[in-house]
Design a protein around this motif. Structure first.
Motif, PDB file in Angstrom:
ATOM      1  N   ASN A  70      91.239 -13.993  -4.265  1.00  0.00           N
ATOM      2  CA  ASN A  70      91.969 -15.263  -4.359  1.00  0.00           C
ATOM      3  C   ASN A  70      93.289 -15.082  -5.107  1.00  0.00           C
ATOM      4  OD1 ASN A  70      89.843 -16.684  -3.174  1.00  0.00           O
ATOM      5  ND2 ASN A  70      88.926 -17.237  -5.143  1.00  0.00           N
ATOM      6  N   HIS A  71      94.238 -15.985  -4.857  1.00  0.00           N
ATOM      7  CA  HIS A  71      95.437 -16.074  -5.696  1.00  0.00           C
ATOM      8  C   HIS A  71      95.008 -16.222  -7.155  1.00  0.00           C
ATOM      9  CE1 HIS A  71      99.350 -16.962  -7.134  1.00  0.00           C
ATOM     10  NE2 HIS A  71      99.189 -18.274  -7.246  1.00  0.00           N
ATOM     11  N   THR A  72      95.602 -15.475  -8.019  1.00  0.00           N
ATOM     12  CA  THR A  72      95.334 -15.333  -9.470  1.00  0.00           C
ATOM     13  C   THR A  72      94.160 -14.410  -9.757  1.00  0.00           C
ATOM     14  OG1 THR A  72      93.870 -17.248  -9.898  1.00  0.00           O
ATOM     15  CG2 THR A  72      96.259 -17.660  -9.925  1.00  0.00           C
ATOM     16  N   GLY A  73      93.416 -13.953  -8.738  1.00  0.00           N
ATOM     17  CA  GLY A  73      92.465 -12.876  -8.933  1.00  0.00           C
ATOM     18  C   GLY A  73      91.057 -13.252  -9.346  1.00  0.00           C
ATOM     19  N   ALA A  74      90.677 -14.523  -9.184  1.00  0.00           N
ATOM     20  CA  ALA A  74      89.314 -14.931  -9.542  1.00  0.00           C
ATOM     21  C   ALA A  74      88.973 -16.256  -8.877  1.00  0.00           C
ATOM     22  CB  ALA A  74      89.156 -15.043 -11.060  1.00  0.00           C
ATOM     23  N   HIS A  75      87.717 -16.674  -9.060  1.00  0.00           N
ATOM     24  CA  HIS A  75      87.239 -17.937  -8.507  1.00  0.00           C
ATOM     25  C   HIS A  75      87.820 -19.148  -9.218  1.00  0.00           C
ATOM     26  CE1 HIS A  75      84.831 -17.397 -12.065  1.00  0.00           C
ATOM     27  NE2 HIS A  75      84.378 -18.636 -11.972  1.00  0.00           N
ATOM     28  N   LYS A  76      88.373 -18.963 -10.395  1.00  0.00           N
ATOM     29  CA  LYS A  76      88.784 -20.091 -11.245  1.00  0.00           C
ATOM     30  C   LYS A  76      89.777 -21.025 -10.563  1.00  0.00           C
ATOM     31  CE  LYS A  76      86.479 -19.068 -15.070  1.00  0.00           C
ATOM     32  NZ  LYS A  76      85.425 -19.952 -15.598  1.00  0.00           N
ATOM     33  N   ILE A  77      90.604 -20.512  -9.674  1.00  0.00           N
ATOM     34  CA  ILE A  77      91.638 -21.321  -9.027  1.00  0.00           C
ATOM     35  C   ILE A  77      91.034 -22.424  -8.158  1.00  0.00           C
ATOM     36  CG2 ILE A  77      91.850 -19.797  -7.009  1.00  0.00           C
ATOM     37  CD1 ILE A  77      94.868 -21.339  -8.810  1.00  0.00           C
ATOM     38  N   ASN A  78      89.812 -22.202  -7.612  1.00  0.00           N
ATOM     39  CA  ASN A  78      89.157 -23.242  -6.797  1.00  0.00           C
ATOM     40  C   ASN A  78      88.999 -24.534  -7.589  1.00  0.00           C
ATOM     41  OD1 ASN A  78      88.691 -21.127  -4.917  1.00  0.00           O
ATOM     42  ND2 ASN A  78      86.702 -20.683  -5.844  1.00  0.00           N
ATOM     43  N   ASN A  79      88.656 -24.383  -8.851  1.00  0.00           N
ATOM     44  CA  ASN A  79      88.399 -25.510  -9.745  1.00  0.00           C
ATOM     45  C   ASN A  79      89.689 -26.141 -10.263  1.00  0.00           C
ATOM     46  OD1 ASN A  79      87.012 -27.196 -11.732  1.00  0.00           O
ATOM     47  ND2 ASN A  79      87.523 -25.622 -13.237  1.00  0.00           N
ATOM     48  N   THR A  80      90.640 -25.308 -10.673  1.00  0.00           N
ATOM     49  CA  THR A  80      91.855 -25.871 -11.280  1.00  0.00           C
ATOM     50  C   THR A  80      92.706 -26.626 -10.258  1.00  0.00           C
ATOM     51  OG1 THR A  80      93.086 -23.785 -11.026  1.00  0.00           O
ATOM     52  CG2 THR A  80      91.927 -24.123 -13.105  1.00  0.00           C
ATOM     53  N   ILE A  81      92.748 -26.142  -9.026  1.00  0.00           N
ATOM     54  CA  ILE A  81      93.459 -26.876  -7.964  1.00  0.00           C
ATOM     55  C   ILE A  81      92.866 -28.279  -7.822  1.00  0.00           C
ATOM     56  CG2 ILE A  81      93.665 -27.067  -5.444  1.00  0.00           C
ATOM     57  CD1 ILE A  81      95.726 -25.196  -6.237  1.00  0.00           C
ATOM     58  N   GLY A  82      91.543 -28.354  -7.759  1.00  0.00           N
ATOM     59  CA  GLY A  82      90.896 -29.647  -7.594  1.00  0.00           C
ATOM     60  C   GLY A  82      91.087 -30.553  -8.790  1.00  0.00           C
ATOM     61  N   GLN A  83      90.935 -29.995 -10.003  1.00  0.00           N
ATOM     62  CA  GLN A  83      91.031 -30.844 -11.196  1.00  0.00           C
ATOM     63  C   GLN A  83      92.448 -31.350 -11.437  1.00  0.00           C
ATOM     64  OE1 GLN A  83      88.818 -30.551 -14.799  1.00  0.00           O
ATOM     65  NE2 GLN A  83      87.567 -28.851 -14.047  1.00  0.00           N
ATOM     66  N   ILE A  84      93.455 -30.562 -11.104  1.00  0.00           N
ATOM     67  CA  ILE A  84      94.811 -31.071 -11.346  1.00  0.00           C
ATOM     68  C   ILE A  84      95.174 -32.154 -10.327  1.00  0.00           C
ATOM     69  CG2 ILE A  84      96.237 -29.458  -9.991  1.00  0.00           C
ATOM     70  CD1 ILE A  84      98.045 -29.383 -12.607  1.00  0.00           C
ATOM     71  N   LEU A  85      94.645 -32.054  -9.109  1.00  0.00           N
ATOM     72  CA  LEU A  85      94.830 -33.147  -8.150  1.00  0.00           C
ATOM     73  C   LEU A  85      94.154 -34.412  -8.660  1.00  0.00           C
ATOM     74  CD1 LEU A  85      94.233 -31.334  -4.711  1.00  0.00           C
ATOM     75  CD2 LEU A  85      96.422 -32.091  -5.671  1.00  0.00           C
ATOM     76  N   LEU A  86      92.957 -34.247  -9.215  1.00  0.00           N
ATOM     77  CA  LEU A  86      92.224 -35.376  -9.800  1.00  0.00           C
ATOM     78  C   LEU A  86      93.005 -35.981 -10.965  1.00  0.00           C
ATOM     79  CD1 LEU A  86      89.611 -37.071  -9.968  1.00  0.00           C
ATOM     80  CD2 LEU A  86      88.606 -35.215 -11.325  1.00  0.00           C
ATOM     81  N   ALA A  87      93.552 -35.116 -11.832  1.00  0.00           N
ATOM     82  CA  ALA A  87      94.332 -35.588 -12.989  1.00  0.00           C
ATOM     83  C   ALA A  87      95.533 -36.412 -12.540  1.00  0.00           C
ATOM     84  CB  ALA A  87      94.783 -34.398 -13.830  1.00  0.00           C
ATOM     85  N   LYS A  88      96.240 -35.935 -11.519  1.00  0.00           N
ATOM     86  CA  LYS A  88      97.418 -36.660 -11.035  1.00  0.00           C
ATOM     87  C   LYS A  88      97.023 -38.012 -10.460  1.00  0.00           C
ATOM     88  CE  LYS A  88     100.767 -34.488  -8.894  1.00  0.00           C
ATOM     89  NZ  LYS A  88     101.923 -34.535  -9.838  1.00  0.00           N
TER      90      LYS A  88
END
Length: 402
Positions: free
Chosen positions: A85-103
């Motif tokens: 994945n972009h950035t090299g781990a599974h973590k991006i799956n979560n941060t993409i979703g949470q920042i959309l939620l935050a906005k």
């Protein structure tokens, strides 16, 4: 009615979970609980989220048949390649979703905690993408041993705040992030990196990471003619990559779940991060779960070579499936993880993250049938851990001779 291991309407997984937060955060957490499912399940969110996973993250991540490792362990071993994945781990799956939620919830500022730095990098990445200010808390010890990821976060525009309390690792970074959140509850969204924290965070993170098991089902159908494996294997610290790996299979009794936690120098030594083996019921960071603690309830500092698994708690989902015997949990010591990492590197040409190496460390402890389909999630790539691997190559046995 069939029993489910997913979260119930009260935010519990069996005896574990719930929401135990300071009064100042109650309204903030309650608002998130009230809104997260409606937002996540909306067509607008799903369209934007899936588009970013495809075009920005690079999903679907491959499901790779590791032929030489399969021969070695007598099964059909597939690796779910979250390291690509972009950035090299599974973590991006979560941060993409949470920042959309935050906005969508009108938040203006992002905070996060990080251990190995992969969640910090993923959070800094999406904040740069969405033009939002970002503060990442990281234990001072982890800042030292994950220097490259610290510099990546800074390049991406995040402010990294080293934490010098406790043993300067992930627990302490989480404590500081929560203190920040208490001071700025109105405008700040806390992107938690794992399936920990007060409800709804464990469920929120698990749902966002469930793209992993959704893809596994589709990819296995294509490669094997059936959409389920015999075994799923993943490492657990807080538990996000494991939650994503098992999400769509957690109630499927045909699938055996195997988790690997960080044994450190060995559970019996006390120098460990193996919470399921060494912990007992308690409350940590807003959730009722298994916690490594003294008889009078003081937190015992976790110890592991792996900064990403160096946590004295465990997500409530994993505490529950372990206590209910839905999952088999192995404690993988530092030397076993390092050896497993070198083995994959030499056998398949893949350098795994030290966290993922703990999952690989399970393989020598298991006996498979030749036709067993085994899926093991490689949660991240090992670039960040090369210095650790080189400084501990004596642990790699035959593979360390170079």
């Amino acid at each position: 009615m069939k029993k489910s291991f997913l979260v119930d309407e009260n935010g519990f997984y069996g005896d574990f979970g719930g929401s135990y937060v300071p009064e100042i955060l109650y309204a903030t957490v309650e608002k998130l609980r009230e809104e997260y499912l409606d937002i996540l399940e909306s067509k607008e969110f799903q369209d934007e989220y899936m588009s970013l996973l495809r075009d920005y993250v690079g999903r679907p991540s491959p499901l790779y048949l590791a032929k030489r490792m399969s021969e070695r362990y007598g099964c059909r071993l597939y690796l779910k390649r979250e390291d690509l994945n972009h950035t090299g781990a599974h973590k991006i799956n979560n941060t993409i979703g949470q920042i959309l939620l935050a906005k969508k919830m009108g938040k203006k500022r992002i905070i996060a905690e990080t251990g190995a730095g992969q969640h910090g990098v993923a959070t800094a990445t999406v904040c740069a993408l969405m033009d939002m200010p970002c503060v990442v808390y990281q234990g001072a010890l982890d800042v030292e041993r994950q220097h490259t990821n610290v510099e990546r976060m800074k390049m991406l525009g995040a402010e990294v705040r080293p934490v010098k309390t406790g043993n300067w690792t992930l627990k302490d970074a989480t404590n500081e992030a929560i203190r920040d959140w208490c001071c700025h509850p109105q405008d700040t969204f806390y992107i938690i990196g794992s399936t920990v924290g007060p409800h709804p965070y464990p469920d929120l993170v698990a749902r966002l990471q469930s793209i992993i098991s959704k893809e596994i089902k589709e990819q296995l159908e294509e490669k094997t003619g059936r959409d389920y494996p015999d075994y799923l294997i993943a490492c657990v610290g807080g538990g996000s990559n494991a939650a994503g790996t098992i999400y769509h299979y957690i109630d499927d009794e045909r699938v055996k779940i195997v988790l690997a936690e960080a044994g450190g120098q060995g559970v019996e030594t006390g120098h460990t991060a193996a919470t399921i083996h060494a912990g007992r019921l308690g409350i940590l960071h807003g959730s009722r779960t298994l916690v490594m603690q003294t008889p009078d309830g003081q937190i015992i500092e976790a110890e592991s070579l792996s900064a990403g698994l160096d946590y004295p708690g465990i997500g409530p989902m994993h505490a529950n499936i372990a206590s209910q015997h839905r999952a088999t949990v192995y404690s993988i010591n530092d030397d076993e993880a390092v050896k497993a990492a070198y083995e994959l590197t030499r056998t398949e040409g893949i350098i795994p993250a030290l966290e993922s190496a703990h999952a690989l460390g399970v393989l020598p402890k298991m006996k498979f049938n030749a036709d067993d389909v085994v899926v093991l999630t490689v949660s991240g790539r090992g670039d960040k851990d090369v210095e650790t691997y080189l400084s501990h190559k004596e642990m790699a046995g035959e593979y360390g001779n170079f």
